[in-house]
Scaffold this motif. Sequence first.
Motif, PDB file in Angstrom:
ATOM      1  N   ASN A   8      -0.779  12.769  -4.803  1.00 15.16           N
ATOM      2  CA  ASN A   8       0.452  11.980  -4.837  1.00 15.16           C
ATOM      3  C   ASN A   8       0.507  10.979  -3.683  1.00 15.16           C
ATOM      4  OD1 ASN A   8       1.172  13.408  -7.092  1.00 15.16           O
ATOM      5  ND2 ASN A   8       2.753  14.617  -6.096  1.00 15.16           N
ATOM      6  N   LEU A   9       0.070  11.400  -2.505  1.00 15.25           N
ATOM      7  CA  LEU A   9       0.019  10.472  -1.375  1.00 15.25           C
ATOM      8  C   LEU A   9      -0.976   9.344  -1.656  1.00 15.25           C
ATOM      9  CD1 LEU A   9       0.276  13.033   1.547  1.00 15.25           C
ATOM     10  CD2 LEU A   9       1.829  11.105   1.164  1.00 15.25           C
ATOM     11  N   GLY A  10      -2.057   9.665  -2.339  1.00 15.53           N
ATOM     12  CA  GLY A  10      -3.006   8.630  -2.744  1.00 15.53           C
ATOM     13  C   GLY A  10      -2.364   7.629  -3.683  1.00 15.53           C
ATOM     14  N   ASN A  11      -1.552   8.124  -4.609  1.00 13.48           N
ATOM     15  CA  ASN A  11      -0.841   7.218  -5.524  1.00 13.48           C
ATOM     16  C   ASN A  11       0.082   6.270  -4.770  1.00 13.48           C
ATOM     17  OD1 ASN A  11      -2.008   8.119  -7.910  1.00 13.48           O
ATOM     18  ND2 ASN A  11      -0.447   9.681  -8.245  1.00 13.48           N
ATOM     19  N   VAL A  12       0.757   6.789  -3.749  1.00 15.28           N
ATOM     20  CA  VAL A  12       1.649   5.952  -2.945  1.00 15.28           C
ATOM     21  C   VAL A  12       0.835   4.857  -2.248  1.00 15.28           C
ATOM     22  CG1 VAL A  12       3.151   5.904  -0.910  1.00 15.28           C
ATOM     23  CG2 VAL A  12       3.443   7.699  -2.614  1.00 15.28           C
ATOM     24  N   ASP A  65       8.189   4.454   0.310  1.00 21.01           N
ATOM     25  CA  ASP A  65       8.314   5.024   1.652  1.00 21.01           C
ATOM     26  C   ASP A  65       9.007   6.387   1.604  1.00 21.01           C
ATOM     27  OD1 ASP A  65       7.010   2.877   2.877  1.00 21.01           O
ATOM     28  OD2 ASP A  65       8.885   1.769   3.129  1.00 21.01           O
ATOM     29  N   ALA A  66      10.063   6.486   0.820  1.00 21.52           N
ATOM     30  CA  ALA A  66      10.768   7.766   0.694  1.00 21.52           C
ATOM     31  C   ALA A  66       9.876   8.796   0.005  1.00 21.52           C
ATOM     32  CB  ALA A  66      12.071   7.585  -0.076  1.00 21.52           C
ATOM     33  N   ALA A  67       9.107   8.360  -0.994  1.00 22.87           N
ATOM     34  CA  ALA A  67       8.179   9.272  -1.672  1.00 22.87           C
ATOM     35  C   ALA A  67       7.155   9.798  -0.683  1.00 22.87           C
ATOM     36  CB  ALA A  67       7.492   8.556  -2.838  1.00 22.87           C
ATOM     37  N   ASN A 122      -9.185   7.595   0.532  1.00 22.11           N
ATOM     38  CA  ASN A 122      -9.322   8.776   1.390  1.00 22.11           C
ATOM     39  C   ASN A 122      -8.475   9.931   0.873  1.00 22.11           C
ATOM     40  OD1 ASN A 122     -11.111   7.481   3.134  1.00 22.11           O
ATOM     41  ND2 ASN A 122      -9.477   6.789   4.491  1.00 22.11           N
ATOM     42  N   ARG A 123      -7.265   9.626   0.444  1.00 23.32           N
ATOM     43  CA  ARG A 123      -6.377  10.679  -0.087  1.00 23.32           C
ATOM     44  C   ARG A 123      -6.943  11.275  -1.367  1.00 23.32           C
ATOM     45  NH1 ARG A 123      -2.359  12.502   3.399  1.00 23.32           N
ATOM     46  NH2 ARG A 123      -1.418  10.715   4.437  1.00 23.32           N
ATOM     47  N   ASP A 167      -2.993  -0.343  -0.305  1.00 26.53           N
ATOM     48  CA  ASP A 167      -3.928   0.104   0.722  1.00 26.53           C
ATOM     49  C   ASP A 167      -4.976   0.986   0.042  1.00 26.53           C
ATOM     50  OD1 ASP A 167      -5.324   1.048   2.903  1.00 26.53           O
ATOM     51  OD2 ASP A 167      -3.534   1.524   4.080  1.00 26.53           O
ATOM     52  N   PHE A 168      -5.966   0.325  -0.547  1.00 30.60           N
ATOM     53  CA  PHE A 168      -6.942   1.023  -1.376  1.00 30.60           C
ATOM     54  C   PHE A 168      -7.873   1.919  -0.566  1.00 30.60           C
ATOM     55  CE2 PHE A 168      -5.943  -2.983  -3.712  1.00 30.60           C
ATOM     56  CZ  PHE A 168      -5.079  -2.380  -4.610  1.00 30.60           C
ATOM     57  N   ALA A 169      -8.150   1.550   0.678  1.00 36.32           N
ATOM     58  CA  ALA A 169      -8.999   2.395   1.522  1.00 36.32           C
ATOM     59  C   ALA A 169      -8.276   3.706   1.843  1.00 36.32           C
ATOM     60  CB  ALA A 169      -9.390   1.658   2.797  1.00 36.32           C
TER      61      ALA A 169
END
Length: 178
Positions: free
Chosen positions: A64-68, A42-44, A80-81, A74-76
């Motif tokens: 990086n947001l995709g990695n989070v 969440d902090a990341a 998208n990221r 949340d693979f969907a």
Amino acid sequence: MRRLIALITAFAALAMSAPVHADSAGRLVRRGNDNFDRGDLDAAAECYDLASVKLPESPVIEFNLGNVEYMKGDFAAARNRFEEAALKARDLSLEARALYNIGNCAFRQGQRQADSDLEKALEFFKESVEYYSAALEKDPEMTDAAHNLEVARLVIKDLLDAIKKQQEQMKEQQEKLR
């Protein structure tokens, strides 16, 4: 004098707890990476989101947001990221890694569907093959993509066999009902 000391102390405390918004995008990304490495997703995400306001066209921040999102399961959303990162990437290596991660998202979505809808699972696994192949086109040295491509193809073969068996069982049941 006390009032002045209290005011200076309050100002110093405020300055030391400067909002994250004041940091540069690079600093925010580094802070996000540190949080990610510690498992504080969440902090990341918060750091990456703030960095994306400063650099909205950054493929690295999208990646990086995709990695989070991926780590949160949340693979969907992760997909998208990663798609955004691939579109924005000017670097073939980053684009290849984004495509590879899209393949991973599709694979994981297929795994989730395998228990309930074999046809839908098959679609996701086929998509993963497409993305792993695309990643390999961009970076032929990406051994993880080559490995995952082979695994996905084997899973597809097994799934096709399971679908065929399921169809045969349904046909037998229909014949028994007649």
